[in-house]
Motif scaffolding. Sequence first.
Motif, mmCIF file in Angstrom:
data_model
loop_
_atom_site.group_PDB
_atom_site.id
_atom_site.type_symbol
_atom_site.label_atom_id
_atom_site.label_comp_id
_atom_site.label_asym_id
_atom_site.label_seq_id
_atom_site.Cartn_x
_atom_site.Cartn_y
_atom_site.Cartn_z
ATOM 1 N N ASP A 81 0.842 -1.199 0.000
ATOM 2 C CA ASP A 81 0.000 0.000 0.000
ATOM 3 C C ASP A 81 0.878 1.251 0.000
ATOM 4 O OD1 ASP A 81 -1.892 1.980 0.415
ATOM 5 O OD2 ASP A 81 -2.898 0.945 2.059
ATOM 6 N N ILE A 82 0.720 2.091 -1.023
ATOM 7 C CA ILE A 82 1.461 3.356 -1.072
ATOM 8 C C ILE A 82 0.490 4.536 -1.154
ATOM 9 C CG2 ILE A 82 3.538 2.324 -2.052
ATOM 10 C CD1 ILE A 82 2.674 3.671 -4.773
ATOM 11 N N SER A 83 -0.706 4.339 -0.620
ATOM 12 C CA SER A 83 -1.713 5.398 -0.666
ATOM 13 C C SER A 83 -1.180 6.705 -0.079
ATOM 14 C CB SER A 83 -2.970 4.972 0.111
ATOM 15 O OG SER A 83 -3.520 3.791 -0.426
ATOM 16 N N GLU A 84 -0.380 6.603 0.981
ATOM 17 C CA GLU A 84 0.109 7.800 1.666
ATOM 18 C C GLU A 84 1.437 8.300 1.103
ATOM 19 O OE1 GLU A 84 0.165 7.173 5.865
ATOM 20 O OE2 GLU A 84 -1.985 6.693 5.968
ATOM 21 N N THR A 85 2.046 7.561 0.192
ATOM 22 C CA THR A 85 3.342 7.990 -0.343
ATOM 23 C C THR A 85 3.350 8.100 -1.865
ATOM 24 O OG1 THR A 85 4.132 5.684 -0.293
ATOM 25 C CG2 THR A 85 4.694 7.091 1.597
ATOM 26 N N LEU A 86 2.198 7.913 -2.504
ATOM 27 C CA LEU A 86 2.149 8.004 -3.961
ATOM 28 C C LEU A 86 2.569 9.383 -4.444
ATOM 29 C CD1 LEU A 86 1.495 7.059 -6.805
ATOM 30 C CD2 LEU A 86 -0.927 7.575 -6.364
ATOM 31 N N GLU A 87 2.068 10.433 -3.813
ATOM 32 C CA GLU A 87 2.422 11.785 -4.272
ATOM 33 C C GLU A 87 3.910 12.041 -4.111
ATOM 34 O OE1 GLU A 87 0.417 13.612 -5.989
ATOM 35 O OE2 GLU A 87 -1.182 12.128 -5.670
ATOM 36 N N LEU A 88 4.502 11.497 -3.050
ATOM 37 C CA LEU A 88 5.940 11.634 -2.841
ATOM 38 C C LEU A 88 6.711 10.895 -3.939
ATOM 39 C CD1 LEU A 88 8.021 12.900 -0.982
ATOM 40 C CD2 LEU A 88 7.879 10.867 0.477
ATOM 41 N N LYS A 89 6.228 9.725 -4.323
ATOM 42 C CA LYS A 89 6.838 8.977 -5.428
ATOM 43 C C LYS A 89 6.786 9.796 -6.718
ATOM 44 C CE LYS A 89 6.226 4.910 -8.391
ATOM 45 N NZ LYS A 89 5.973 3.469 -8.414
ATOM 46 N N LEU A 90 5.645 10.382 -7.002
ATOM 47 C CA LEU A 90 5.496 11.171 -8.223
ATOM 48 C C LEU A 90 6.407 12.386 -8.201
ATOM 49 C CD1 LEU A 90 1.610 11.010 -8.641
ATOM 50 C CD2 LEU A 90 3.334 9.620 -9.796
ATOM 51 N N ASP A 91 6.510 13.048 -7.055
ATOM 52 C CA ASP A 91 7.416 14.192 -6.939
ATOM 53 C C ASP A 91 8.869 13.752 -7.118
ATOM 54 O OD1 ASP A 91 5.343 15.960 -6.537
ATOM 55 O OD2 ASP A 91 5.531 15.985 -4.343
ATOM 56 N N ALA A 92 9.203 12.566 -6.588
ATOM 57 C CA ALA A 92 10.563 12.063 -6.729
ATOM 58 C C ALA A 92 10.884 11.762 -8.188
ATOM 59 C CB ALA A 92 10.750 10.814 -5.875
ATOM 60 N N PHE A 93 9.896 11.249 -8.926
ATOM 61 C CA PHE A 93 10.152 10.999 -10.344
ATOM 62 C C PHE A 93 10.254 12.304 -11.120
ATOM 63 C CE2 PHE A 93 9.026 9.844 -14.737
ATOM 64 C CZ PHE A 93 10.070 8.957 -14.975
ATOM 65 N N ARG A 94 9.515 13.309 -10.708
ATOM 66 C CA ARG A 94 9.615 14.611 -11.373
ATOM 67 C C ARG A 94 11.038 15.169 -11.288
ATOM 68 N NH1 ARG A 94 4.350 15.350 -8.860
ATOM 69 N NH2 ARG A 94 2.717 15.566 -10.452
ATOM 70 N N CYS A 95 11.781 14.765 -10.268
ATOM 71 C CA CYS A 95 13.170 15.228 -10.141
ATOM 72 C C CYS A 95 14.015 14.779 -11.326
ATOM 73 C CB CYS A 95 13.789 14.710 -8.846
ATOM 74 S SG CYS A 95 13.107 15.427 -7.336
ATOM 75 N N PHE A 96 13.639 13.662 -11.945
ATOM 76 C CA PHE A 96 14.357 13.180 -13.127
ATOM 77 C C PHE A 96 13.818 13.925 -14.358
ATOM 78 C CE2 PHE A 96 15.045 9.572 -10.266
ATOM 79 C CZ PHE A 96 16.396 9.310 -10.478
ATOM 80 N N GLU A 97 14.151 15.198 -14.442
ATOM 81 C CA GLU A 97 13.589 16.041 -15.496
ATOM 82 C C GLU A 97 13.934 15.518 -16.884
ATOM 83 O OE1 GLU A 97 14.645 20.100 -14.947
ATOM 84 O OE2 GLU A 97 13.937 20.176 -12.865
ATOM 85 N N SER A 98 15.099 14.892 -17.015
ATOM 86 C CA SER A 98 15.516 14.382 -18.326
ATOM 87 C C SER A 98 14.737 13.138 -18.732
ATOM 88 C CB SER A 98 17.014 14.064 -18.306
ATOM 89 O OG SER A 98 17.297 13.035 -17.365
ATOM 90 N N GLN A 99 14.033 12.531 -17.798
ATOM 91 C CA GLN A 99 13.351 11.271 -18.076
ATOM 92 C C GLN A 99 11.833 11.396 -18.126
ATOM 93 O OE1 GLN A 99 15.443 8.670 -18.784
ATOM 94 N NE2 GLN A 99 16.991 10.253 -18.449
ATOM 95 N N VAL A 100 11.284 12.441 -17.558
ATOM 96 C CA VAL A 100 9.825 12.607 -17.530
ATOM 97 C C VAL A 100 9.313 12.894 -18.939
ATOM 98 C CG1 VAL A 100 7.896 13.937 -16.619
ATOM 99 C CG2 VAL A 100 9.864 13.425 -15.150
ATOM 100 N N LYS A 101 8.305 12.132 -19.346
ATOM 101 C CA LYS A 101 7.720 12.286 -20.677
ATOM 102 C C LYS A 101 6.287 12.801 -20.564
ATOM 103 C CE LYS A 101 11.461 10.336 -22.265
ATOM 104 N NZ LYS A 101 12.537 11.158 -22.881
ATOM 105 N N GLN A 102 5.755 13.208 -21.695
ATOM 106 C CA GLN A 102 4.370 13.666 -21.747
ATOM 107 C C GLN A 102 3.439 12.477 -21.990
ATOM 108 O OE1 GLN A 102 3.234 16.894 -21.172
ATOM 109 N NE2 GLN A 102 5.377 17.139 -20.524
#
Length: 229
Positions: free
Chosen positions: A170-191
């Motif tokens: 269960d990552i209900s309480e940490t999903l947004e943190l995961k998404l923010d952490a992936f946003r840090c990889f600006e070179s990898q985030v796609k549309q």
Amino acid sequence: MGDLSYMGKILVIAPHPDDEILGCGGTIARLAKAGAEVVVAIVTRGMAPQFSDEFVAAIRAEAKASHDMVGIAETRYLDLPAAALETVPATKLNGTLAKLVQDVRPDTIFVPFVGDIHTDHQLTFLAAMVAARPRDTHAPQRIYAYETLSETNWYAPGITPAFVPNVFIDISETLELKLDAFRCFESQVKQFPDERSIEAIRALATMRGASMYLGAAEAFMLIRQIDRL
């Protein structure tokens, strides 16, 4: 949320920077919030002439920001050639991961799935399994394979190994943190609708969660579990 303290010390093995966040970033954040020590090992680095030193430095800066966000205690870089692990002798690859496991002495290991389309992922899984062989009392007690968007589901289902999860965290309480952490990889985030988009990552977590009547989850395959006295 329930207690995950039974996992003990955690080692996440990632073929490339961002695989660890895509595969188990929400679980890492949940573990770290509960006080667990999480070590991430990035197996490869980009080598010239395909990848410049500036590009590698930028990716590592992204990784540091991402890892700090989810509470990773230590990041190790093993510096084997990215997109070219098949050129590394098996003895060297196996030995590098064996030394990693011996140094970290994790109770739980998260590894990429052997059926991923990227050869680096396949070879990392195989070497990790060699490194984690239960040959003494320090062998990891649990090994989980994680799924990586754009790798785990793009091979040839029915011909190659299929990812059939049997563990859901269960990552209900940490999903947004995961998404923010992936946003840090600006070179990898796609549309969207690219799989490496924020929308796709959220959709997978929502689907994995709903399949277990949870708000959001990450799915894993339990590879091995040892219950010692």
